[in-house]
Design an enzyme around this catalytic site. Structure first.
Site, mmCIF file in Angstrom:
data_model
loop_
_atom_site.group_PDB
_atom_site.id
_atom_site.type_symbol
_atom_site.label_atom_id
_atom_site.label_comp_id
_atom_site.label_asym_id
_atom_site.label_seq_id
_atom_site.Cartn_x
_atom_site.Cartn_y
_atom_site.Cartn_z
ATOM 1 N N HIS A 116 -30.033 -12.702 36.388
ATOM 2 C CA HIS A 116 -31.572 -12.048 36.877
ATOM 3 C C HIS A 116 -32.524 -12.251 35.862
ATOM 4 O O HIS A 116 -33.443 -11.801 36.241
ATOM 5 C CB HIS A 116 -30.813 -10.845 37.095
ATOM 6 N N ASP A 143 -39.817 -13.353 32.022
ATOM 7 C CA ASP A 143 -39.257 -12.625 33.142
ATOM 8 C C ASP A 143 -38.607 -13.432 33.935
ATOM 9 O O ASP A 143 -39.019 -14.664 34.256
ATOM 10 C CB ASP A 143 -40.124 -11.819 33.738
#
Length: 459
Positions: free
Chosen positions: A157, A361
């Protein structure tokens, strides 16, 4: 042949009867649809003899849920230590913050080995395993050593590290064995896939046709599966709580700029606050008022780097507000706690702009939630960092370099002065993107790809 169960493994497991949150709901629906098992950490710290009891069943329907406990040593070494003080900074390109501790690396491997033993007790022939995130990188290798030949998928993730950063990790030579023991490695972006391929190729892996790789006697695949949100659910939440913005008590004509992030050094919050201060200093009309509402609930406060970021933000907030505030106006409102999802959806809808400006991110679902929450007739503007995974899909956002406060300040000015027709056009394009790759698409696409994989050879 009858389809086996889906077994999901994650660091934490939802304990409530009706899970909430896009990812959790998507996995809940996938498990409910085909039957399965969810295994995760309970969050409790127990004595070693209690941890040795193994899995605890916490639900039987609509699928089975099992939790395991960690000892205090495991919590410190596995979670706070190796996972979040070593892997997290490495994967977010902050090798300067990476902690090297052989004992923590040992505990990390031991926890993965223990969890593999627990999974091996419940897995059945035909089951498909889906392992989530950086806490369990060695898990497939540990399962293979126990003779588990089922298909095992992995989804990361967070970003995959740059190959040039990997020499900072003492265990880097073990990483190819960890990764190649999975059948399918899912990453968020094409950039992550490129980084992973470069790293593995530099460490002896061979690139085959159609995205497959071979390392020693194991064949596996790496591909990008950008994660999405439940768009309709968020649209409904924003419409139902559209009055949330009224609680802000903004003055007539005051503009609202939003930031919603965990309190983490990867999110670029000091740079964002500084850029907002620069916007205020150079705005064309000093009478224009804009407020930055930053919601940043804390995370991992026991890790030293997180204490530093908190102090830095409080210092910048004090400086900007001290220089710019009026008796009836506070330019930066900084909230360091969780806000309920429904209220947050309403705040998104009220926002004139949203700053999603991480330094690194995996995806950043705030960007997608903000877009989904907007009123299409009068939408706000998304300002997005080039370094967010979402940037590969959301090209209609205003793209910025978060390291350049002047560029971000100019983007804030552009967003707050953008004509309606341009805001509508950008929003329409962004909505199309997030609908095409929503959370249901992500789940089904990944699982369909995993189902096609053949079992790997045993070690």
């Amino acid at each position: 042949m009858e389809e086996g169960r889906l077994i999901v493994v994650s660091n934490r497991i939802p304990t409530e009867a009706a899970p909430s949150g896009g990812l959790v709901v998507a996995l809940h629906d996938a498990l409910k649809e085909r039957g399965g098992v969810w295994i995760g950490n309970s969050g409790k710290r127990v004595y070693p003899e209690e941890a040795a009891h193994g899995l605890t069943q916490i639900a039987k329907t609509p699928y089975e849920r099992y939790s395991f406990d960690l000892t205090e040593e495991e919590h410190q070494g596995f979670y706070l230590g190796y996972a979040n003080a070593t892997l997290w900074p490495l994967f977010h390109h902050r090798t300067d913050l990476l902690a090297v501790d052989p004992d923590q690396a040992r505990v990390y491997r031991e926890v993965n080995d223990r969890v593999a033993g627990l999974i091996a007790e419940v897995v059945q022939p035909g089951d498909v395993l889906w392992v989530h995130d950086y806490h369990f990188l060695p898990l497939a290798e540990a399962l293979r050593k126990r003779g588990v030949m089922n298909r095992i998928g992995f989804f990361l993730h967070i970003p995959f590290p740059n190959p040039s950063d990997m020499p900072a990790l003492p265990e880097r030579k073990q990483m190819p064995d960890w990764l190649s023991s999975f059948d399918l490695i899912g990453l968020q972006t094409r950039r992550d896939v490129s980084n992973a391929l470069d790293f593995l190729r530099d460490n002896g892996a061979e690139i085959l046709l159609r995205g497959k790789m071979k390392y020693q006697d194991r064949t596996f695949e790496i591909a990008s599966f950008p994660i999405g949100i439940d768009v309709d659910d968020f649209v409904e939440a924003a419409e139902a709580h559209a009055d949330s913005g009224e609680h802000l008590r903004l003055s007539p004509g005051e503009r609202l700029v939003l930031g919603v992030d965990r309190l983490d050094y990867s999110k670029g919050l000091p740079q964002r606050f500084a850029a907002f201060g620069e916007y205020l200093s150079h705005r064309p009309d000093p009478q224009i008022r804009a407020t930055l509402l930053q919601i940043a609930p804390p995370s991992r406060e026991d890790v030293e780097a997180y204490k530093d970021i908190r102090q830095e933000l409080e210092t910048i907030t004090g400086r900007v507000n001290g220089e710019m505030a009026e008796l009836d106006w506070t330019p930066i409102r900084y909230i360091r706690r969780n806000i309920e999802r429904e209220i947050l959806a309403g705040l998104y809808r009220r926002g004139d702009a949203c700053l999603v400006t991480p330094l690194a991110d995996g995806m950043n679902l705030v960007a997608k939630e903000f877009v989904a929450a907007q009123d299409g007739a009068d939408p706000g503007v998304l300002i997005l960092s080039h370094f967010a995974g979402a940037a590969e899909q959301m090209e209609a956002a205003l793209m910025v370099n978060p390291y350049d406060p002047g560029e971000t300040a100019r983007a804030i000015e552009q967003a707050l002065s953008m004509p309606l027709h341009e805001r509508q056009s950008r929003h329409l394009s962004l909505m199309q993107s997030i609908r095409e790759t929503d959370i249901t698409w992500w789940t089904r696409t990944y699982l369909a790809a995993l189902q096609q994989k053949a079992p790997v050879a045993a070690n």
